[in-house]
Write a protein that holds these residues in place. Structure first.
Motif, PDB file in Angstrom:
ATOM      1  N   SER A 105      -7.770  12.350  21.676  1.00  0.00           N
ATOM      2  CA  SER A 105      -8.078  12.902  20.357  1.00  0.00           C
ATOM      3  C   SER A 105      -7.832  11.814  19.321  1.00  0.00           C
ATOM      4  CB  SER A 105      -7.175  14.119  20.071  1.00  0.00           C
ATOM      5  OG  SER A 105      -7.556  14.713  18.850  1.00  0.00           O
ATOM      6  N   LEU A 106      -8.655  11.808  18.275  1.00  0.00           N
ATOM      7  CA  LEU A 106      -8.501  10.793  17.235  1.00  0.00           C
ATOM      8  C   LEU A 106      -7.851  11.395  16.001  1.00  0.00           C
ATOM      9  CD1 LEU A 106     -11.987   9.016  17.361  1.00  0.00           C
ATOM     10  CD2 LEU A 106      -9.871   8.406  18.568  1.00  0.00           C
ATOM     11  N   CYS A 107      -6.831  10.720  15.501  1.00  0.00           N
ATOM     12  CA  CYS A 107      -6.225  11.118  14.226  1.00  0.00           C
ATOM     13  C   CYS A 107      -6.846  10.222  13.160  1.00  0.00           C
ATOM     14  CB  CYS A 107      -4.709  10.937  14.299  1.00  0.00           C
ATOM     15  SG  CYS A 107      -3.874  11.388  12.771  1.00  0.00           S
ATOM     16  N   LEU A 108      -7.701  10.817  12.318  1.00  0.00           N
ATOM     17  CA  LEU A 108      -8.504  10.055  11.358  1.00  0.00           C
ATOM     18  C   LEU A 108      -7.878  10.067   9.969  1.00  0.00           C
ATOM     19  CD1 LEU A 108     -11.947  11.569  12.425  1.00  0.00           C
ATOM     20  CD2 LEU A 108     -11.088   9.284  13.017  1.00  0.00           C
ATOM     21  N   SER A 109      -8.046   8.977   9.239  1.00  0.00           N
ATOM     22  CA  SER A 109      -7.610   8.920   7.838  1.00  0.00           C
ATOM     23  C   SER A 109      -8.748   9.354   6.933  1.00  0.00           C
ATOM     24  CB  SER A 109      -7.166   7.499   7.478  1.00  0.00           C
ATOM     25  OG  SER A 109      -5.959   7.182   8.135  1.00  0.00           O
ATOM     26  N   SER A 110      -8.388  10.056   5.861  1.00  0.00           N
ATOM     27  CA  SER A 110      -9.394  10.494   4.894  1.00  0.00           C
ATOM     28  C   SER A 110      -9.271   9.765   3.557  1.00  0.00           C
ATOM     29  CB  SER A 110      -9.268  11.999   4.648  1.00  0.00           C
ATOM     30  OG  SER A 110      -7.958  12.329   4.230  1.00  0.00           O
ATOM     31  N   THR A 123       3.004   6.975   4.009  1.00  0.00           N
ATOM     32  CA  THR A 123       1.688   6.823   3.360  1.00  0.00           C
ATOM     33  C   THR A 123       1.820   7.033   1.854  1.00  0.00           C
ATOM     34  OG1 THR A 123       0.692   7.731   5.369  1.00  0.00           O
ATOM     35  CG2 THR A 123      -0.719   7.574   3.443  1.00  0.00           C
ATOM     36  N   ALA A 124       2.707   7.946   1.462  1.00  0.00           N
ATOM     37  CA  ALA A 124       2.893   8.233   0.034  1.00  0.00           C
ATOM     38  C   ALA A 124       3.430   7.026  -0.718  1.00  0.00           C
ATOM     39  CB  ALA A 124       3.852   9.410  -0.123  1.00  0.00           C
ATOM     40  N   ARG A 125       4.063   6.103   0.008  1.00  0.00           N
ATOM     41  CA  ARG A 125       4.662   4.945  -0.664  1.00  0.00           C
ATOM     42  C   ARG A 125       3.688   3.768  -0.767  1.00  0.00           C
ATOM     43  NH1 ARG A 125       9.221   7.412   1.932  1.00  0.00           N
ATOM     44  NH2 ARG A 125       8.998   6.310   3.906  1.00  0.00           N
ATOM     45  N   MET A 126       2.478   3.911  -0.235  1.00  0.00           N
ATOM     46  CA  MET A 126       1.479   2.840  -0.377  1.00  0.00           C
ATOM     47  C   MET A 126       1.020   2.756  -1.830  1.00  0.00           C
ATOM     48  SD  MET A 126      -0.865   3.458   3.018  1.00  0.00           S
ATOM     49  CE  MET A 126      -2.030   2.144   2.641  1.00  0.00           C
ATOM     50  N   THR A 127       0.778   1.547  -2.286  1.00  0.00           N
ATOM     51  CA  THR A 127       0.403   1.399  -3.703  1.00  0.00           C
ATOM     52  C   THR A 127      -1.103   1.556  -3.916  1.00  0.00           C
ATOM     53  OG1 THR A 127       0.460  -0.971  -3.302  1.00  0.00           O
ATOM     54  CG2 THR A 127       2.373  -0.005  -4.393  1.00  0.00           C
ATOM     55  N   SER A 128      -1.919   1.209  -2.898  1.00  0.00           N
ATOM     56  CA  SER A 128      -3.376   1.356  -3.047  1.00  0.00           C
ATOM     57  C   SER A 128      -3.784   2.758  -2.657  1.00  0.00           C
ATOM     58  CB  SER A 128      -4.115   0.383  -2.125  1.00  0.00           C
ATOM     59  OG  SER A 128      -3.644  -0.906  -2.299  1.00  0.00           O
ATOM     60  N   ARG A 129      -4.666   3.317  -3.442  1.00  0.00           N
ATOM     61  CA  ARG A 129      -5.119   4.676  -3.143  1.00  0.00           C
ATOM     62  C   ARG A 129      -6.582   4.857  -3.514  1.00  0.00           C
ATOM     63  NH1 ARG A 129       0.076   7.559  -5.945  1.00  0.00           N
ATOM     64  NH2 ARG A 129       1.536   7.035  -4.298  1.00  0.00           N
ATOM     65  N   ARG A 130      -7.337   5.397  -2.600  1.00  0.00           N
ATOM     66  CA  ARG A 130      -8.683   5.858  -2.951  1.00  0.00           C
ATOM     67  C   ARG A 130      -9.214   6.744  -1.832  1.00  0.00           C
ATOM     68  NH1 ARG A 130     -12.999   3.783  -0.151  1.00  0.00           N
ATOM     69  NH2 ARG A 130     -13.119   1.557   0.366  1.00  0.00           N
ATOM     70  N   ASN A 131     -10.220   7.548  -2.193  1.00  0.00           N
ATOM     71  CA  ASN A 131     -10.898   8.358  -1.181  1.00  0.00           C
ATOM     72  C   ASN A 131     -11.736   7.465  -0.283  1.00  0.00           C
ATOM     73  OD1 ASN A 131      -9.962  10.835  -2.026  1.00  0.00           O
ATOM     74  ND2 ASN A 131     -11.744  11.284  -3.306  1.00  0.00           N
ATOM     75  N   LEU A 132     -11.851   7.842   0.980  1.00  0.00           N
ATOM     76  CA  LEU A 132     -12.785   7.148   1.861  1.00  0.00           C
ATOM     77  C   LEU A 132     -14.147   7.831   1.764  1.00  0.00           C
ATOM     78  CD1 LEU A 132     -10.572   6.580   5.040  1.00  0.00           C
ATOM     79  CD2 LEU A 132     -11.128   4.940   3.236  1.00  0.00           C
ATOM     80  N   GLY A 162      -4.431  11.799   9.491  1.00  0.00           N
ATOM     81  CA  GLY A 162      -3.986  10.424   9.273  1.00  0.00           C
ATOM     82  C   GLY A 162      -3.604  10.227   7.812  1.00  0.00           C
ATOM     83  N   MET A 163      -3.917   9.066   7.279  1.00  0.00           N
ATOM     84  CA  MET A 163      -3.564   8.814   5.874  1.00  0.00           C
ATOM     85  C   MET A 163      -4.342   9.740   4.949  1.00  0.00           C
ATOM     86  SD  MET A 163      -3.716   4.723   5.636  1.00  0.00           S
ATOM     87  CE  MET A 163      -2.419   3.677   6.242  1.00  0.00           C
ATOM     88  N   GLY A 164      -3.647  10.282   3.961  1.00  0.00           N
ATOM     89  CA  GLY A 164      -4.325  11.015   2.901  1.00  0.00           C
ATOM     90  C   GLY A 164      -4.287  12.523   3.039  1.00  0.00           C
ATOM     91  N   GLU A 165      -4.630  13.177   1.944  1.00  0.00           N
ATOM     92  CA  GLU A 165      -4.762  14.632   1.894  1.00  0.00           C
ATOM     93  C   GLU A 165      -6.261  14.937   1.996  1.00  0.00           C
ATOM     94  OE1 GLU A 165      -3.234  17.781   1.628  1.00  0.00           O
ATOM     95  OE2 GLU A 165      -5.354  18.317   1.534  1.00  0.00           O
ATOM     96  N   PRO A 166      -6.727  15.435   3.145  1.00  0.00           N
ATOM     97  CA  PRO A 166      -8.170  15.625   3.337  1.00  0.00           C
ATOM     98  C   PRO A 166      -8.835  16.475   2.251  1.00  0.00           C
ATOM     99  CG  PRO A 166      -7.024  15.815   5.420  1.00  0.00           C
ATOM    100  CD  PRO A 166      -5.953  15.722   4.364  1.00  0.00           C
ATOM    101  N   PHE A 167      -8.135  17.494   1.753  1.00  0.00           N
ATOM    102  CA  PHE A 167      -8.785  18.371   0.775  1.00  0.00           C
ATOM    103  C   PHE A 167      -8.875  17.744  -0.617  1.00  0.00           C
ATOM    104  CE2 PHE A 167      -8.236  22.742   3.043  1.00  0.00           C
ATOM    105  CZ  PHE A 167      -9.348  22.448   3.817  1.00  0.00           C
ATOM    106  N   LEU A 168      -8.239  16.579  -0.823  1.00  0.00           N
ATOM    107  CA  LEU A 168      -8.488  15.840  -2.067  1.00  0.00           C
ATOM    108  C   LEU A 168      -9.778  15.032  -1.958  1.00  0.00           C
ATOM    109  CD1 LEU A 168      -5.118  14.348  -3.392  1.00  0.00           C
ATOM    110  CD2 LEU A 168      -6.446  16.256  -4.307  1.00  0.00           C
ATOM    111  N   ASN A 169     -10.320  14.964  -0.754  1.00  0.00           N
ATOM    112  CA  ASN A 169     -11.569  14.241  -0.499  1.00  0.00           C
ATOM    113  C   ASN A 169     -12.516  15.196   0.223  1.00  0.00           C
ATOM    114  OD1 ASN A 169     -13.430  12.166  -0.269  1.00  0.00           O
ATOM    115  ND2 ASN A 169     -12.371  11.130   1.422  1.00  0.00           N
ATOM    116  N   TYR A 170     -12.602  16.414  -0.333  1.00  0.00           N
ATOM    117  CA  TYR A 170     -13.196  17.556   0.369  1.00  0.00           C
ATOM    118  C   TYR A 170     -14.611  17.280   0.897  1.00  0.00           C
ATOM    119  CZ  TYR A 170     -14.297  22.431   1.368  1.00  0.00           C
ATOM    120  OH  TYR A 170     -14.645  23.594   1.999  1.00  0.00           O
ATOM    121  N   ASP A 171     -15.509  16.844  -0.007  1.00  0.00           N
ATOM    122  CA  ASP A 171     -16.912  16.736   0.397  1.00  0.00           C
ATOM    123  C   ASP A 171     -17.123  15.684   1.485  1.00  0.00           C
ATOM    124  OD1 ASP A 171     -17.973  18.773  -1.210  1.00  0.00           O
ATOM    125  OD2 ASP A 171     -17.853  17.472  -2.962  1.00  0.00           O
ATOM    126  N   HIS A 172     -16.452  14.540   1.330  1.00  0.00           N
ATOM    127  CA  HIS A 172     -16.643  13.484   2.334  1.00  0.00           C
ATOM    128  C   HIS A 172     -16.043  13.886   3.682  1.00  0.00           C
ATOM    129  CE1 HIS A 172     -16.995  10.389  -1.174  1.00  0.00           C
ATOM    130  NE2 HIS A 172     -18.080  11.117  -1.031  1.00  0.00           N
TER     131      HIS A 172
END
Ligand code: SF4
Length: 345
Positions: A105-110, A123-132, A162-172
Motif C-alpha cells: 500500500s502507498l502512503c501518499l502526500s497531498s 511535518t507541521a514543523r516544515m517551513t515550506s508549505r503548498r498544495n500538491l 503522508g505529508m499534509g491535510e488532504p482536505f485542505l487540498n480537496y479537489d486535487h
C-alpha cells in the motif's frame, strides 16, 4: 491539459471536444497509467492515440517529480521515497508492505508541509508549505509503482496519510483518488483507498454529500476538547463532538465504519478516563478505532509501555464496544512512521 491532472470524466469531455470518443480517452489513460508511457510523441505509434489529441496535451514534456532518495528499513521492510518538486521542495511517499504476500500500500502526500500544526508531527514543523497538484500526487504513485513492480510486488492500496491535510487540498486529492480508482488508470479498488483528515467538518460533510466510495479516516488525538486542543490545534475550530457527528453522517450515508485514528501518548491520552470519554463520544456511531503509538523524534512525547497500551485497549473494549485495532506504524528507523515525515533522512 495533463491527463494526470483531471478526473476521468473530464478527460472524456476534453477528448470529445477534439472529436474523439470515450474509448480513446480510456486508451490514453491506460497508456499513461498502465503502460507508463508519458511521452505524448510516442502515443500515436504505440497506442494509436490520434495526433490531434497528443498534440493538444500540455505542458510538454509532461513534468515529473525528481526522485532523490530511497531508503528501505532493515527492520520491517517499509520503504521511503523522497521526491523534489520543480522548485526543489521535498515530499515523501511510504511503501507499506501488507500481510498479503507481494501486496504493497502507498502512503501518499497531498501537500508539502502542513499548516495544521499537530504538536506530535514533524511535518507541521516544515517551513515550506503548498498544495500538491493532482499530477504530483499521481506521479508519486506512478514512480512508486515502478519500484514495487521491479521488486516483483504490486500496489493494491493507497492511503492519503503522508505529508499534509488532504482536505485542505480537496479537489486535487479527489481528482487523484478518482484516477487511482479508474479501471483504465490506477485500477485500485475504492475500498482500498483511504482519505484521512484531522477533522475538517465542512469538508467531511462535502465528502459525504458527494458520495465518494473511498474510506474515511479521522485523526482524533483525544476525546475531550481540552486535550485535543493541545495535540491538534485545529480542534479549536471544531469541537470534537462536531467532528464525530460529521463522521456519523458519513458512516450512516455510506453504511460503513469510519476509522478513528488515535495517537497514543504516555501520560497524556491513554488513561481509563480517556477510554471512558471516547466511549461516550462515539456512542453507537459505526467506527473502528486504530491505536497508533506516537513516534516523536523531538522527544516531547513518548509512546505508552506495552502494559499501558494493553490496559488502554482493554478499557476501550469495555467502554467503546466496537473494533479496536492496534495499527503498526512502521519504518521508525528511517523516519517513515506516522508523524515523522519531514523531507529529511
Ligand atoms: S498529523 Fe497530519 S494534519 Fe497533523 S500536522 Fe501532521 S500531516 Fe498535518
Amino acid at each position: 491539459m495533463d491527463p494526470r491532472n483531471v478526473r476521468p470524466g473530464e478527460l472524456e469531455t476534453w477528448a470529445a471536444g477534439r472529436g474523439c470518443d470515450a474509448g480513446v480517452a480510456r486508451k490514453l489513460l491506460s497508456t499513461v497509467f498502465q503502460r507508463g508511457v508519458l511521452d505524448p510523441s510516442r502515443w500515436m505509434a504505440e497506442s494509436q492515440i490520434p495526433r490531434r489529441l497528443a498534440e493538444a496535451v500540455s505542458p510538454l514534456p509532461l513534468p515529473r517529480l525528481t526522485l532523490d532518495a530511497s531508503v528501505v528499513s532493515p527492520g520491517d521492510g517499509f520503504q521511503k521515497l523522497r521526491f523534489r518538486t520543480s522548485e526543489g521542495l521535498a515530499l515523501e511517499t511510504v511503501l507499506i508492505p501488507l500481510h498479503k504476500p507481494g501486496a504493497v500500500s502507498l502512503c501518499l502526500s497531498s501537500q508539502v508541509g502542513c499548516a495544521m500544526g499537530c504538536t506530535f508531527c514533524a511535518t507541521a514543523r516544515m517551513t515550506s508549505r503548498r498544495n500538491l497538484q493532482a499530477w504530483e500526487i499521481i506521479d508519486q504513485f506512478l514512480q512508486a509503482r515502478e519500484i514495487v513492480r521491479g521488486q516483483g510486488r504490486r500496489v493494491t492500496g493507497a492511503v492519503f496519510m503522508g505529508m499534509g491535510e488532504p482536505f485542505l487540498n480537496y479537489d486535487h486529492v479527489l481528482t487523484a483518488a478518482d484516477l487511482l480508482r479508474c479501471s483504465s488508470a490506477g485500477s485500485i479498488g475504492a475500498k482500498a483507498i483511504t482519505i484521512s483528515t484531522v477533522g475538517l467538518v465542512p469538508e467531511i460533510d462535502r465528502y459525504t454529500r458527494e458520495g465518494h466510495r473511498y474510506r474515511l479516516a479521522i485523526s482524533l488525538g483525544a476525546a475531550t476538547d481540552a486535550k485535543r486542543r493541545e495535540l491538534v490545534p485545529v480542534a479549536s475550530r471544531w469541537p470534537v463532538a462536531e467532528v464525530v457527528a460529521a463522521a456519523r453522517r458519513f458512516a450512516l450515508a455510506r453504511r460503513c465504519r469510519v476509522t478513528l485514528a488515535y495517537v497514543c501518548i504516555a501520560g497524556v491520552n491513554v488513561g481509563e478516563d480517556d477510554a471512558q470519554a471516547l466511549g461516550v463520544l462515539i456512542g453507537d456511531t459505526p467506527v473502528r478505532v486504530d491505536l497508533i503509538e506516537v513516534t516523536d523524534p523531538s522527544g516531547r512525547y513518548a509512546p505508552p509501555t506495552t502494559a499501558e497500551l494493553q490496559a488502554f485497549r482493554d478499557a476501550l473494549t469495555r467502554h467503546v464496544g466496537q473494533p479496536i485495532v492496534r495499527r503498526y506504524s512502521g519504518g521508525k528507523d528511517i523516519q517513515a512512521a506516522c508523524g515523522t515525515l519531514a523531507g529529511v533522512g
